[in-house]
Design a protein around this motif. Structure first.
Motif, PDB file in Angstrom:
ATOM      1  N   LEU A  11       0.840  -1.191   0.000  1.00 52.49           N
ATOM      2  CA  LEU A  11       0.000   0.000   0.000  1.00 52.49           C
ATOM      3  C   LEU A  11       0.876   1.241   0.000  1.00 52.49           C
ATOM      4  O   LEU A  11       1.904   1.266   0.675  1.00 52.49           O
ATOM      5  CB  LEU A  11      -0.882   0.034   1.258  1.00 52.49           C
ATOM      6  CG  LEU A  11      -1.878  -1.103   1.449  1.00 52.49           C
ATOM      7  CD1 LEU A  11      -2.578  -0.969   2.800  1.00 52.49           C
ATOM      8  CD2 LEU A  11      -2.903  -1.115   0.336  1.00 52.49           C
ATOM      9  N   LEU A  16      -3.027   3.448   2.607  1.00 54.54           N
ATOM     10  CA  LEU A  16      -2.996   3.049   4.004  1.00 54.54           C
ATOM     11  C   LEU A  16      -3.774   4.039   4.875  1.00 54.54           C
ATOM     12  O   LEU A  16      -4.506   3.632   5.780  1.00 54.54           O
ATOM     13  CB  LEU A  16      -1.562   2.909   4.505  1.00 54.54           C
ATOM     14  CG  LEU A  16      -1.415   2.313   5.910  1.00 54.54           C
ATOM     15  CD1 LEU A  16      -2.059   0.934   6.008  1.00 54.54           C
ATOM     16  CD2 LEU A  16       0.042   2.230   6.295  1.00 54.54           C
ATOM     17  N   GLU A 173       1.676  -3.247   7.532  1.00 53.53           N
ATOM     18  CA  GLU A 173       0.694  -2.313   6.988  1.00 53.53           C
ATOM     19  C   GLU A 173      -0.650  -2.351   7.702  1.00 53.53           C
ATOM     20  O   GLU A 173      -1.468  -1.480   7.507  1.00 53.53           O
ATOM     21  CB  GLU A 173       0.501  -2.557   5.494  1.00 53.53           C
ATOM     22  CG  GLU A 173       1.702  -2.110   4.698  1.00 53.53           C
ATOM     23  CD  GLU A 173       1.572  -2.348   3.219  1.00 53.53           C
ATOM     24  OE1 GLU A 173       0.608  -3.005   2.779  1.00 53.53           O
ATOM     25  OE2 GLU A 173       2.453  -1.886   2.482  1.00 53.53           O
ATOM     26  N   ASP A 174      -0.899  -3.323   8.550  1.00 59.99           N
ATOM     27  CA  ASP A 174      -2.161  -3.372   9.276  1.00 59.99           C
ATOM     28  C   ASP A 174      -2.094  -2.447  10.481  1.00 59.99           C
ATOM     29  O   ASP A 174      -1.623  -2.817  11.531  1.00 59.99           O
ATOM     30  CB  ASP A 174      -2.481  -4.800   9.731  1.00 59.99           C
ATOM     31  CG  ASP A 174      -3.812  -4.892  10.431  1.00 59.99           C
ATOM     32  OD1 ASP A 174      -4.634  -3.962  10.279  1.00 59.99           O
ATOM     33  OD2 ASP A 174      -4.039  -5.884  11.138  1.00 59.99           O
TER      34      ASP A 174
END
Length: 175
Positions: A11, A16, A173-174
């Motif tokens: 992302l 994001l 990225e989470d």
């Protein structure tokens, strides 16, 4: 069923930030975040990523650097500025690497003759806000192709625009 074989999902900052704003319900499905919400989200993302730096080791940020030795010189400002020096090696004219021992500030300060010459066997890293200086001891009496090779953890790159790719692996990225 076959797997994709792909591991390139990534992302950028805009994606994001939009994902995070949807996750915390600032924007709904199919809505576009406002410019103000995106600016706030980008700022929060930069702050959060900078906060991850001390929680390393983050192996993807480890890289190699090199400093050319200068006759009689004890200090070298490192560029780019590393986040952390992991270890140093003195590379002689034959290309042989010799591990160097790390000193703390007090050990370096206590050396009575900082300009003693010889093969550098020890180093001290002075981390300041805007720069990092590497001190070696003893200093080389004569230098031609000798270097100090070092392994360092680089600083996370800033997100200056929403189109920037994020300097983290996809696993982080989470938000």
């Amino acid at each position: 069923m076959a797997t994709s074989g792909s591991i390139d999902y990534n992302l950028n900052a805009r994606q994001l930030c939009t994902f995070a704003l949807k996750k915390i319900r600032v924007v709904g499905q199919g809505e576009t975040p406002s410019a103000e919400d995106m600016a706030d989200a980008l700022e929060a993302l930069n702050v959060r990523r900078k906060g991850w730096q001390p929680n390393g080791p983050h192996p993807w940020r480890q890289t190699f650097g090199s400093v050319a030795m200068v006759t009689g010189t004890a200090s070298y400002v490192l560029s780019p500025r590393p986040y952390r020096i992991i270890e140093c090696r003195y590379r002689n004219t034959s290309g042989t690497d010799l591990p160097m021992a790390e000193m703390n500030r007090q050990d370096y300060v206590d050396i009575p003759q900082k300009t003693s010459t010889g093969t550098p066997t020890q180093y001290y890293v002075d981390q300041q806000r805007a720069s990092v200086t590497l001190y070696v001891w003893p200093v080389p009496a004569s230098a031609t192709t000798e270097t100090v090779q070092y392994t360092y953890q680089r600083v996370f790159e800033d997100l200056d625009a929403l189109a920037n790719d994020i300097d983290i692996p996809q696993e982080y990225e989470d938000v």
